[in-house]
Design a protein around this motif. Structure first.
Motif, PDB file in Angstrom:
ATOM      1  N   LEU A   1       0.831  -1.203   0.000  1.00  0.00           N
ATOM      2  CA  LEU A   1       0.000   0.000   0.000  1.00  0.00           C
ATOM      3  C   LEU A   1       0.864   1.251   0.000  1.00  0.00           C
ATOM      4  O   LEU A   1       0.623   2.206  -0.750  1.00  0.00           O
ATOM      5  CB  LEU A   1      -0.919  -0.003   1.225  1.00  0.00           C
ATOM      6  CG  LEU A   1      -2.174  -0.871   1.157  1.00  0.00           C
ATOM      7  CD1 LEU A   1      -2.747  -1.093   2.553  1.00  0.00           C
ATOM      8  CD2 LEU A   1      -3.230  -0.242   0.258  1.00  0.00           C
ATOM      9  N   ILE A   2       1.886   1.249   0.851  1.00  0.00           N
ATOM     10  CA  ILE A   2       2.774   2.412   0.958  1.00  0.00           C
ATOM     11  C   ILE A   2       3.550   2.607  -0.334  1.00  0.00           C
ATOM     12  O   ILE A   2       3.616   3.707  -0.886  1.00  0.00           O
ATOM     13  CB  ILE A   2       3.738   2.232   2.150  1.00  0.00           C
ATOM     14  CG1 ILE A   2       2.951   2.163   3.460  1.00  0.00           C
ATOM     15  CG2 ILE A   2       4.749   3.385   2.204  1.00  0.00           C
ATOM     16  CD1 ILE A   2       3.783   1.718   4.652  1.00  0.00           C
ATOM     17  N   GLU A   3       4.146   1.536  -0.830  1.00  0.00           N
ATOM     18  CA  GLU A   3       4.965   1.618  -2.035  1.00  0.00           C
ATOM     19  C   GLU A   3       4.143   2.095  -3.233  1.00  0.00           C
ATOM     20  O   GLU A   3       4.582   2.966  -4.002  1.00  0.00           O
ATOM     21  CB  GLU A   3       5.577   0.253  -2.331  1.00  0.00           C
ATOM     22  CG  GLU A   3       6.460   0.227  -3.558  1.00  0.00           C
ATOM     23  CD  GLU A   3       7.006  -1.159  -3.849  1.00  0.00           C
ATOM     24  OE1 GLU A   3       8.216  -1.371  -3.655  1.00  0.00           O
ATOM     25  OE2 GLU A   3       6.215  -2.034  -4.271  1.00  0.00           O
ATOM     26  N   ASN A   4       2.952   1.548  -3.399  1.00  0.00           N
ATOM     27  CA  ASN A   4       2.111   1.916  -4.533  1.00  0.00           C
ATOM     28  C   ASN A   4       1.663   3.371  -4.447  1.00  0.00           C
ATOM     29  O   ASN A   4       1.616   4.081  -5.465  1.00  0.00           O
ATOM     30  CB  ASN A   4       0.899   0.995  -4.596  1.00  0.00           C
ATOM     31  CG  ASN A   4       0.056   1.212  -5.827  1.00  0.00           C
ATOM     32  OD1 ASN A   4       0.499   0.976  -6.944  1.00  0.00           O
ATOM     33  ND2 ASN A   4      -1.170   1.687  -5.637  1.00  0.00           N
ATOM     34  N   PHE A   5       1.335   3.842  -3.242  1.00  0.00           N
ATOM     35  CA  PHE A   5       0.914   5.235  -3.079  1.00  0.00           C
ATOM     36  C   PHE A   5       2.055   6.188  -3.445  1.00  0.00           C
ATOM     37  O   PHE A   5       1.846   7.200  -4.123  1.00  0.00           O
ATOM     38  CB  PHE A   5       0.469   5.492  -1.644  1.00  0.00           C
ATOM     39  CG  PHE A   5       0.083   6.920  -1.383  1.00  0.00           C
ATOM     40  CD1 PHE A   5      -1.160   7.401  -1.757  1.00  0.00           C
ATOM     41  CD2 PHE A   5       0.982   7.799  -0.790  1.00  0.00           C
ATOM     42  CE1 PHE A   5      -1.512   8.729  -1.537  1.00  0.00           C
ATOM     43  CE2 PHE A   5       0.640   9.116  -0.566  1.00  0.00           C
ATOM     44  CZ  PHE A   5      -0.608   9.585  -0.938  1.00  0.00           C
ATOM     45  N   ILE A   6       3.266   5.875  -3.005  1.00  0.00           N
ATOM     46  CA  ILE A   6       4.415   6.730  -3.299  1.00  0.00           C
ATOM     47  C   ILE A   6       4.674   6.778  -4.799  1.00  0.00           C
ATOM     48  O   ILE A   6       4.933   7.849  -5.373  1.00  0.00           O
ATOM     49  CB  ILE A   6       5.663   6.234  -2.540  1.00  0.00           C
ATOM     50  CG1 ILE A   6       5.479   6.491  -1.027  1.00  0.00           C
ATOM     51  CG2 ILE A   6       6.929   6.920  -3.040  1.00  0.00           C
ATOM     52  CD1 ILE A   6       6.572   5.910  -0.175  1.00  0.00           C
ATOM     53  N   LYS A   7       4.573   5.640  -5.471  1.00  0.00           N
ATOM     54  CA  LYS A   7       4.794   5.608  -6.928  1.00  0.00           C
ATOM     55  C   LYS A   7       3.771   6.457  -7.664  1.00  0.00           C
ATOM     56  O   LYS A   7       4.111   7.190  -8.601  1.00  0.00           O
ATOM     57  CB  LYS A   7       4.732   4.156  -7.411  1.00  0.00           C
ATOM     58  CG  LYS A   7       5.952   3.319  -7.070  1.00  0.00           C
ATOM     59  CD  LYS A   7       5.808   1.920  -7.625  1.00  0.00           C
ATOM     60  CE  LYS A   7       7.035   1.085  -7.315  1.00  0.00           C
ATOM     61  NZ  LYS A   7       6.890  -0.313  -7.809  1.00  0.00           N
ATOM     62  N   LYS A   8       2.503   6.351  -7.241  1.00  0.00           N
ATOM     63  CA  LYS A   8       1.449   7.102  -7.910  1.00  0.00           C
ATOM     64  C   LYS A   8       1.526   8.594  -7.627  1.00  0.00           C
ATOM     65  O   LYS A   8       1.232   9.419  -8.495  1.00  0.00           O
ATOM     66  CB  LYS A   8       0.080   6.587  -7.480  1.00  0.00           C
ATOM     67  CG  LYS A   8      -0.268   5.219  -8.019  1.00  0.00           C
ATOM     68  CD  LYS A   8      -1.767   4.952  -7.945  1.00  0.00           C
ATOM     69  CE  LYS A   8      -2.320   5.165  -6.561  1.00  0.00           C
ATOM     70  NZ  LYS A   8      -3.781   4.857  -6.499  1.00  0.00           N
ATOM     71  N   SER A   9       1.938   8.964  -6.424  1.00  0.00           N
ATOM     72  CA  SER A   9       1.892  10.369  -6.011  1.00  0.00           C
ATOM     73  C   SER A   9       3.153  11.145  -6.332  1.00  0.00           C
ATOM     74  O   SER A   9       3.110  12.374  -6.500  1.00  0.00           O
ATOM     75  CB  SER A   9       1.633  10.450  -4.497  1.00  0.00           C
ATOM     76  OG  SER A   9       0.421   9.826  -4.163  1.00  0.00           O
ATOM     77  N   TYR A  10       4.285  10.454  -6.432  1.00  0.00           N
ATOM     78  CA  TYR A  10       5.549  11.167  -6.552  1.00  0.00           C
ATOM     79  C   TYR A  10       6.250  10.910  -7.869  1.00  0.00           C
ATOM     80  O   TYR A  10       7.190  11.634  -8.223  1.00  0.00           O
ATOM     81  CB  TYR A  10       6.483  10.774  -5.400  1.00  0.00           C
ATOM     82  CG  TYR A  10       6.066  11.347  -4.067  1.00  0.00           C
ATOM     83  CD1 TYR A  10       6.569  12.564  -3.631  1.00  0.00           C
ATOM     84  CD2 TYR A  10       5.152  10.684  -3.258  1.00  0.00           C
ATOM     85  CE1 TYR A  10       6.199  13.092  -2.399  1.00  0.00           C
ATOM     86  CE2 TYR A  10       4.771  11.212  -2.038  1.00  0.00           C
ATOM     87  CZ  TYR A  10       5.291  12.423  -1.626  1.00  0.00           C
ATOM     88  OH  TYR A  10       4.926  12.951  -0.411  1.00  0.00           O
ATOM     89  N   TYR A  11       5.864   9.870  -8.570  1.00  0.00           N
ATOM     90  CA  TYR A  11       6.606   9.550  -9.780  1.00  0.00           C
ATOM     91  C   TYR A  11       5.673   9.512 -10.954  1.00  0.00           C
ATOM     92  O   TYR A  11       5.413   8.815 -11.650  1.00  0.00           O
ATOM     93  CB  TYR A  11       7.362   8.228  -9.614  1.00  0.00           C
ATOM     94  CG  TYR A  11       8.310   8.269  -8.435  1.00  0.00           C
ATOM     95  CD1 TYR A  11       9.482   9.020  -8.453  1.00  0.00           C
ATOM     96  CD2 TYR A  11       7.991   7.604  -7.252  1.00  0.00           C
ATOM     97  CE1 TYR A  11      10.338   9.074  -7.366  1.00  0.00           C
ATOM     98  CE2 TYR A  11       8.844   7.643  -6.154  1.00  0.00           C
ATOM     99  CZ  TYR A  11       9.996   8.382  -6.217  1.00  0.00           C
ATOM    100  OH  TYR A  11      10.836   8.444  -5.136  1.00  0.00           O
TER     101      TYR A  11
END
Length: 286
Positions: free
Chosen positions: A276-286
């Motif tokens: 959940l954390i990894e996917n959110f960071i990918k969607k929001s920051y990259y």
């Protein structure tokens, strides 16, 4: 004959019974809350038939799990944490998480859950007599008891909700009192009887950190064998309320960003929380 798992791809097909025994079966071995591994190998793996023969492991129970790479796969409950194979060692289940290859996590989780269920359901809850294995289903029953005839005891699965709450590019992580120091994760909790998934999610968040959420979005699910949960993962957007940990389970909760990540978080390769954390960071920051 040793099984090599380096760079291997595993496929697992669950099944409840096997019609004919096979010589090329593989085996996971469990004692108490530990699993058999090898100190000279990086990953947990099943034993081959030859290794099991020469291990001189005393079997208490054996359960068929399904087919791992088309080979019949079993879990064995050992009488003792003793094995004659060189470098063999029993290691705690939770500490073994980092040594479970991604492709084997599901079958190992199934092994743990079936063994725990079997150990905890030896006697009938109605008549108190010893239960017997059903020949075709993953269940225990008492076939000769008039009072209990027709009653099947299946493995228990407890549904849980787990969520990453976000506020623009920030996300909420919390520290449970039972966590190691500086370890933060997403919020989670059990679904109560008669409760919907959505209602449980909103209730757990309100109880644990005193905020309201909206825009629930399903992410994925994961079997979590400690002892028998099915984790239903969601994203949820912050709606209102002042962040305040309950002080009973959660002793700290904070908004984080990719620039201010906590030191320790769940690994994304195994844990749905980490995913959940990894996917959110990918969607929001990259």
């Amino acid at each position: 004959r040793q099984m090599c798992i380096r760079d291997s791809l595993f496929t697992f097909e669950p099944a409840n019974y096997i019609e004919n025994e096979a010589k090329d079966s593989v085996f996971f071995v469990i004692f108490d809350q530990s699993i058999l591994s090898f100190s000279n190998e990086n990953f947990i793996r099943p034993l081959t038939q030859d290794e099991l023969t020469w291990s001189y492991i005393e079997e208490k129970e054996r359960h068929f799990l399904g087919y791992l790479n088309k080979q019949p796969c079993y879990v064995i409950l050992a009488e003792k944490n003793q094995c004659e194979l060189e470098h063999s060692i029993f290691i705690d289940m939770r500490s073994a998480l980092g040594r479970m290859p991604d492709q084997l996590f599901d079958v190992i989780a199934r092994s743990i859950q079936i063994i725990n269920w079997s150990k905890d359901h030896k006697f009938c809850g109605k008549c108190g007599d010893v239960l017997e294995r059903h020949p075709l289903e993953r269940a225990y029953h008492k076939k000769d008891c008039i009072q209990c005839k027709g009653q099947l005891v299946y493995p228990r699965i407890s549904p849980c909700v787990i969520t990453l709450i976000y506020r623009e590019k920030e996300f909420l992580l919390a520290h449970n009192k039972n966590f190691p120091p500086n370890f933060y994760s997403t919020l989670a909790g059990f679904i109560e009887p008669g409760e919907s998934v959505e209602r449980a999610l909103k209730r757990e968040v309100k109880e644990e950190v005193n905020i309201n959420i909206k825009n629930l979005e399903y992410f994925s699910s994961q079997a979590w064998p400690f002892p028998s949960q099915l984790m239903l993962g969601f994203y949820a957007e912050y709606d209102s309320g002042e962040l305040k940990p309950d002080g009973e389970e959660i002793d700290d909760a904070q908004w984080f960003s990719v620039e201010s990540m906590p030191t320790n978080i769940p690994p994304a390769n195994i844990s749905i929380s980490g995913k959940l954390i990894e996917n959110f960071i990918k969607k929001s920051y990259y």
